[in-house]
Scaffold this motif. Structure first.
Motif, short mmCIF file in Angstrom:
data_model
loop_
_atom_site.label_atom_id
_atom_site.label_comp_id
_atom_site.label_asym_id
_atom_site.label_seq_id
_atom_site.Cartn_x
_atom_site.Cartn_y
_atom_site.Cartn_z
N LEU A 175 39.74 0.29 83.41
CA LEU A 175 38.80 0.53 82.71
C LEU A 175 38.34 -1.00 81.91
N GLY A 176 39.01 -1.66 82.01
CA GLY A 176 38.64 -2.80 81.29
C GLY A 176 37.62 -3.71 82.06
N MET B 200 41.93 -1.36 74.56
CA MET B 200 40.26 -0.95 75.02
C MET B 200 39.41 -0.63 74.26
N ARG C 145 45.43 5.25 88.80
CA ARG C 145 45.14 3.67 87.90
C ARG C 145 46.54 3.12 88.03
N LEU D 15 40.03 -8.91 85.14
CA LEU D 15 40.66 -7.99 84.25
C LEU D 15 41.69 -7.18 85.24
N ASP E 261 43.34 -4.08 84.33
CA ASP E 261 43.04 -2.80 83.96
C ASP E 261 41.52 -2.37 84.60
N PHE F 84 37.22 9.12 76.92
CA PHE F 84 37.98 8.78 78.34
C PHE F 84 39.37 8.19 77.73
N ILE G 297 33.50 6.10 77.11
CA ILE G 297 34.69 5.52 77.23
C ILE G 297 35.80 5.85 76.06
N LEU H 258 33.82 5.85 85.49
CA LEU H 258 34.77 6.44 84.66
C LEU H 258 35.14 7.69 85.32
N VAL I 42 31.32 -4.83 73.53
CA VAL I 42 30.50 -4.46 74.46
C VAL I 42 29.05 -3.49 73.72
N VAL J 261 35.80 -9.09 74.78
CA VAL J 261 35.77 -8.09 75.81
C VAL J 261 36.97 -8.65 76.88
N ILE K 113 34.29 -1.91 81.59
CA ILE K 113 33.64 -2.33 80.41
C ILE K 113 33.06 -3.81 80.39
N ALA K 114 33.77 -4.56 81.16
CA ALA K 114 33.01 -5.81 81.35
C ALA K 114 32.09 -5.87 82.34
N ILE L 137 37.39 6.82 88.24
CA ILE L 137 38.95 6.45 87.85
C ILE L 137 39.40 7.51 87.15
N ALA L 138 38.90 8.34 86.35
CA ALA L 138 39.48 9.67 85.86
C ALA L 138 40.09 10.58 86.79
N ARG M 190 37.34 -3.89 73.47
CA ARG M 190 36.60 -4.18 74.37
C ARG M 190 35.08 -3.53 74.26
N ARG N 60 42.11 10.67 79.23
CA ARG N 60 42.17 10.39 80.44
C ARG N 60 41.34 11.23 81.43
#
Lengths: 107, 171, 179, 93
Positions: free
Chosen positions: C28-29, D34, C78, C24, C26, D85, D82, C70, D41, D28, C32-33, C73-74, D37, D89
């Protein structure tokens, strides 16, 4: 030999698996985020609660049945909250809901 | 990112209520995992991670700055020290009782080694939860991109970078 | 030994989510994965009957790991995402393939899961722990007994490592939070 | 109390929920947003809780329920994190 408890366990487990299937199909096939959240929050919560009911019956009278009931309650509370948080975030972000006349909005 | 007409996504009542309901259970369960590590899976590390996740959960529901005021940073650093001190202290105590380092059996009393082990698990839990909590707060408050750029460039930033805006989020 | 359907499904979940984390674009993706990966790994530990490891994976993977990633990356930049999947560098692919081959070559040398003549079963050390742990320490969970009693000094070292790392991070980042 | 074949039924149910987790991985990866996804999850996490509970009965190890309990308590933390977020951001937390 089939007892009443066996029949109840199998019925609840089959019901749970069915609603899990509904949730999975819904998340894969529904057109947009908000409709998918329905599948995630409602069907999946119901499916997991039914299956955990089957687990609770299968465990019988034991201390661990209390853990299963707690699990059930926590899932019942947290799952819709997560769906709410996700959907509200999407709404705040400005993602528009899918409409029937919206040709490109679906899959 | 969000529309101008909407207020920013602050604390949602639903999330706050859920966290308020769940948080006591998480705390109890984290302590249970720490205490009960002698009998069931788990132990200090896992329980500490759960307690640390509780602080993160509170921070997400109520905002980081109110949580930072609630969880005193000195207490968190104190937890780290107390955890290590417990572990080393038990080891030295067994030595003082003419045993080897961490030889629990020399402590008098029935099941003494079990209680000593549980105390050590609590110490490990204190260390882990303290590290997770302080890591979270430090990364959250930490390296602001503008502040770092201002530091590097020598410009005077408009706000003091070290001052977290603690008054805004609490309302 | 052929995997049971449950194990096979879990392997697909783990490999699929690991692959998704890698490809992925991104970040963020990817995170999540990665949390999906953590869920799969926790289930696998349970299937392999290692509940202590599974509990660690659950406590760290579900709560702490995702949030620390998170936050990271905040606070960093990115890359802007224009594609869903990352592009592949052929050199990286060759390197990864070589690594996977090297690791995969060791798999046949491992004993099968639950095999009665695996070293961990036949070794007298683990048998000693299983026989004597409760009598020696009064602790029912053998894992806790080994960690806290038999190799207690090692665990003390680990705790001190965590403590030192935490104190070092606090000391380095402290100037940012002093209000 | 319960017949021996019941644990097979519960194991099969666990297999079905794992299969759902496999197909949900498509969502996902595919997204498109987002939040899609995160929803996928989140459902995988709920399925994990159910699978762990089913396995604890089928394998007769009730201590596995502890792990399921941890996931039930902490899984929604990730969704909240998330989703907050993605809106601001990282400014929220």
């Amino acid at each position: 030999m089939t007892t009443v408890a066996d029949a109840a366990i199998v019925a609840l487990a089959v019901g749970g698996v069915f609603f899990g299937l509904v949730a999975a199909v819904g998340i894969l096939r529904l057109p947009d985020l908000y409709t998918r959240t329905h599948a995630a929050s409602k069907s999946d919560t119901l499916g997991s609660v039914l299956t955990l009911g089957a687990v609770a019956i299968a465990l019988g009278a034991d201390l661990s049945i209390m853990k299963t009931v707690l699990l059930l309650l926590f899932l019942f509370v947290t799952n819709p909250t997560a769906a709410h948080a996700i959907t509200r975030a999407a709404h705040e972000q400005g993602i528009d809901p899918w409409r029937v006349d919206d040709e490109g909005g679906g899959e | 990112m969000s529309d101008a007409r909407r207020s920013p996504y602050v604390e949602s009542t639903i999330i706050m209520t859920t966290v308020r309901v769940i948080a006591p259970f998480v705390m109890t369960y984290g302590l249970f995992v720490m205490f009960h590590g002698a009998k069931s899976p788990g132990g200090g590390f896992q329980g500490g991670a759960i307690v640390g996740a509780l602080v993160l959960m509170l921070a997400f529901a109520f905002g980081a700055d109110p949580t930072r005021e609630w969880v005193n940073q000195r207490v968190v650093v104190g937890l780290l020290v107390v955890g290590v001190a417990t572990f080393v202290g038990i080891g030295l105590a067994t030595m003082a009782l003419r045993g080897s380092f961490l030889e629990y059996a020399v402590i008098a009393g029935a099941k003494s080694s079990k209680y000593a082990i549980e105390l050590i698990e609590l110490g490990i839990g204190a260390i882990v939860s303290g590290v997770i909590t302080s890591l979270f707060f430090l990364i959250d408050a930490g390296f602001d991109v503008e502040a770092d750029a201002a530091d590097a460039g020598g410009e005077t930033p408009e706000e003091t970078p070290g001052e977290p805006s603690s008054g805004e989020v609490g309302s | 030994m052929a995997p049971t359907p449950v194990e096979a499904g879990l392997l697909v979940v783990i490999l699929g989510s690991a692959l998704a984390t890698a490809v992925l674009r991104d970040v963020l993706g990817s995170i999540i994965a990665f949390s999906a990966y953590s869920l799969g790994v926790a289930m696998l530990w349970v299937v392999l009957r290692a509940p202590d490891v599974g509990l660690t994976e659950a406590a760290v993977g579900a709560g702490v790991m995702t949030i620390l990633l998170l936050l990271t990356i905040a606070k960093t930049v990115r890359p802007s995402e224009d594609r869903v999947l990352a592009s592949f560098d052929p050199k990286t692919l060759v390197l990864v393939a070589a690594f996977v081959l090297a690791l995969g070559a060791t798999v046949p040398a491992l004993p099968a899961v639950g095999s009665p003549d695996a070293p961990v079963v036949s070794s007298e050390v683990s048998q000693y722990y299983l026989d004597h742990a409760y009598k020696d320490t009064g602790v029912e969970n053998v894992v806790t007994a080994v960690l806290a009693a038999y190799r207690g000094f090692d665990t003390l070292g680990e705790a001190v490592v965590v403590f030192t790392a935490g104190v070092a991070v606090v000391a380095v980042l402290k100037r940012e939070v002093t209000a | 109390m319960t017949s021996p074949w019941v644990s097979d039924v519960l194991l099969a149910a666990a297999g079905a929920f794992i299969l759902y987790a496999v197909v949900l991985l498509y969502r996902v990866v595919a997204g498109p947003t987002m939040q899609d996804r995160v929803i996928a999850v989140n459902v995988v996490g709920t399925n994990t809780v159910v699978v762990l509970a089913l396995l604890s009965v089928a394998l007769e190890e009730t201590s596995f329920l502890d792990i399921a309990l941890v996931y039930a308590l902490l899984n929604f933390l990730m969704s909240i994190a998330i989703s907050k977020f993605t809106v601001e951001r990282g400014g929220v937390i």
